[in-house]
Design a protein around this motif. Sequence first.
Motif, mmCIF file in Angstrom:
data_model
loop_
_atom_site.group_PDB
_atom_site.id
_atom_site.type_symbol
_atom_site.label_atom_id
_atom_site.label_comp_id
_atom_site.label_asym_id
_atom_site.label_seq_id
_atom_site.Cartn_x
_atom_site.Cartn_y
_atom_site.Cartn_z
ATOM 1 N N THR A 50 0.744 -1.142 -0.048
ATOM 2 C CA THR A 50 0.106 0.109 -0.007
ATOM 3 C C THR A 50 0.788 1.176 -0.018
ATOM 4 O OG1 THR A 50 -1.632 -0.996 1.322
ATOM 5 C CG2 THR A 50 -1.748 1.292 1.228
ATOM 6 N N LEU A 51 0.595 2.190 -1.133
ATOM 7 C CA LEU A 51 1.135 3.381 -1.117
ATOM 8 C C LEU A 51 0.603 4.290 0.061
ATOM 9 C CD1 LEU A 51 1.482 3.753 -4.862
ATOM 10 C CD2 LEU A 51 3.258 3.121 -3.298
ATOM 11 N N VAL A 52 1.157 5.113 0.940
ATOM 12 C CA VAL A 52 0.566 5.756 2.007
ATOM 13 C C VAL A 52 1.231 7.024 1.743
ATOM 14 C CG1 VAL A 52 -0.130 4.034 3.517
ATOM 15 C CG2 VAL A 52 2.183 4.917 3.573
ATOM 16 N N ILE A 53 0.101 8.154 1.451
ATOM 17 C CA ILE A 53 0.455 9.776 1.086
ATOM 18 C C ILE A 53 0.406 10.356 2.246
ATOM 19 C CG2 ILE A 53 -0.123 11.481 -0.315
ATOM 20 C CD1 ILE A 53 0.433 8.708 -1.630
ATOM 21 N N GLU A 54 1.639 10.793 2.687
ATOM 22 C CA GLU A 54 1.903 11.468 3.968
ATOM 23 C C GLU A 54 1.663 13.019 3.793
ATOM 24 O OE1 GLU A 54 5.700 12.586 7.093
ATOM 25 O OE2 GLU A 54 5.818 11.133 5.177
ATOM 26 N N ASN A 55 0.865 13.577 4.650
ATOM 27 C CA ASN A 55 0.779 15.399 4.631
ATOM 28 C C ASN A 55 1.949 15.768 4.902
ATOM 29 O OD1 ASN A 55 0.584 14.055 7.527
ATOM 30 N ND2 ASN A 55 0.270 16.321 8.271
ATOM 31 N N LEU B 130 -7.212 12.988 -3.490
ATOM 32 C CA LEU B 130 -6.251 12.353 -4.216
ATOM 33 C C LEU B 130 -6.198 11.033 -4.284
ATOM 34 C CD1 LEU B 130 -3.746 12.178 -5.882
ATOM 35 C CD2 LEU B 130 -2.256 13.066 -3.713
ATOM 36 N N VAL B 131 -6.162 10.483 -2.626
ATOM 37 C CA VAL B 131 -6.213 8.956 -2.519
ATOM 38 C C VAL B 131 -7.506 8.394 -3.090
ATOM 39 C CG1 VAL B 131 -6.638 7.158 -0.852
ATOM 40 C CG2 VAL B 131 -4.637 8.981 -0.571
ATOM 41 N N GLU B 132 -8.810 9.023 -2.913
ATOM 42 C CA GLU B 132 -10.019 8.271 -3.601
ATOM 43 C C GLU B 132 -10.112 8.576 -5.004
ATOM 44 O OE1 GLU B 132 -13.067 9.714 0.022
ATOM 45 O OE2 GLU B 132 -12.542 11.156 -1.493
ATOM 46 N N SER B 133 -9.231 9.171 -5.710
ATOM 47 C CA SER B 133 -9.264 9.236 -7.078
ATOM 48 C C SER B 133 -8.586 8.072 -7.851
ATOM 49 C CB SER B 133 -8.308 10.477 -7.668
ATOM 50 O OG SER B 133 -7.146 10.648 -7.621
ATOM 51 N N PHE B 134 -7.707 7.154 -6.949
ATOM 52 C CA PHE B 134 -7.051 6.240 -7.686
ATOM 53 C C PHE B 134 -8.107 4.934 -7.479
ATOM 54 C CE2 PHE B 134 -3.281 8.693 -6.688
ATOM 55 C CZ PHE B 134 -2.673 8.535 -7.934
ATOM 56 N N ALA B 135 -8.964 5.065 -6.470
ATOM 57 C CA ALA B 135 -9.947 3.986 -6.443
ATOM 58 C C ALA B 135 -9.139 2.516 -6.353
ATOM 59 C CB ALA B 135 -11.088 3.792 -7.654
#
Length: 271
Positions: free
Chosen positions: A148-153, A165-170
């Motif tokens: 899992t790629l986790v996108i950090e603030n 952004l995360v939701e856009s990858f579905a």
Amino acid sequence: MTPLKIGACLRSAEVAAHRAWLFEAERDIELQDFMTHAALGAERADRIAAAKAALAGHTGRVGVHGPYEGLDIDNKDAELRPLITARFLRALEAAEAVGARQMVLHSPYRAWFQNNRLAAPGYPEAKLDRIHDVLDPVVRQAEAAGITLVIENIEDVDPATRRGLVESFASPAVALSIDTGHAQLARRMSGAPPVDYFVRDAGALLAHVHLQDVDGHADRHWAPGEGEIEWAGVFRALAECQGAPHLVLELRDKTEIPKGFAYLEALGLAV
């Protein structure tokens, strides 16, 4: 509130100093050996071997921090974007080789974006398209590898923007990461909401948290209790999450890990 089990971010060579604490309780470990060009080039095989040796006998969850310096996932130069993609793919290969299930990447959203997102038609959409151009091949490889790629603030002001952004990858291979210190800095510098709001906004998409304290002025990476973060509120929000995010102390001084853990443990927040 039930205390939550926490682990730590370390380089492979630093694991041994905390081995008993990490291994006996099957704590989360985030390896930070694969963040530079050299680490993913000539040094990669040696670093993978060192990581495997350091983790031998560990039965908890493992992640890695991906590369980020000079690697903006919203790079506007179409010739450079494939190079960034390739670097992330190399990091994913290293993550898979050491048995990691997560890889941390940095958010491209800053106060500039929040203040300008509606100033010109198509600005948010063009940014999102560039991000997908960089990350779509990485997401496909992550899906195949079970990572899992986790996108950090980093400087994010509105947590909903990064969630979008995360939701856009579905994709189950993309989720959210929160750095508590970065969120607190954004609150002081840019009027972002409190840290617990970042956690609640992430909800079920939250898969990873960097636990570090700050004074509201700089990215200190201090042990919890040394700065101004309201830890009880943060852990209440974490307890309400539907998932089970990796929770790791990301401290500049690794000798402070026992101190940071002891502070949270004394508050009844961590075990």
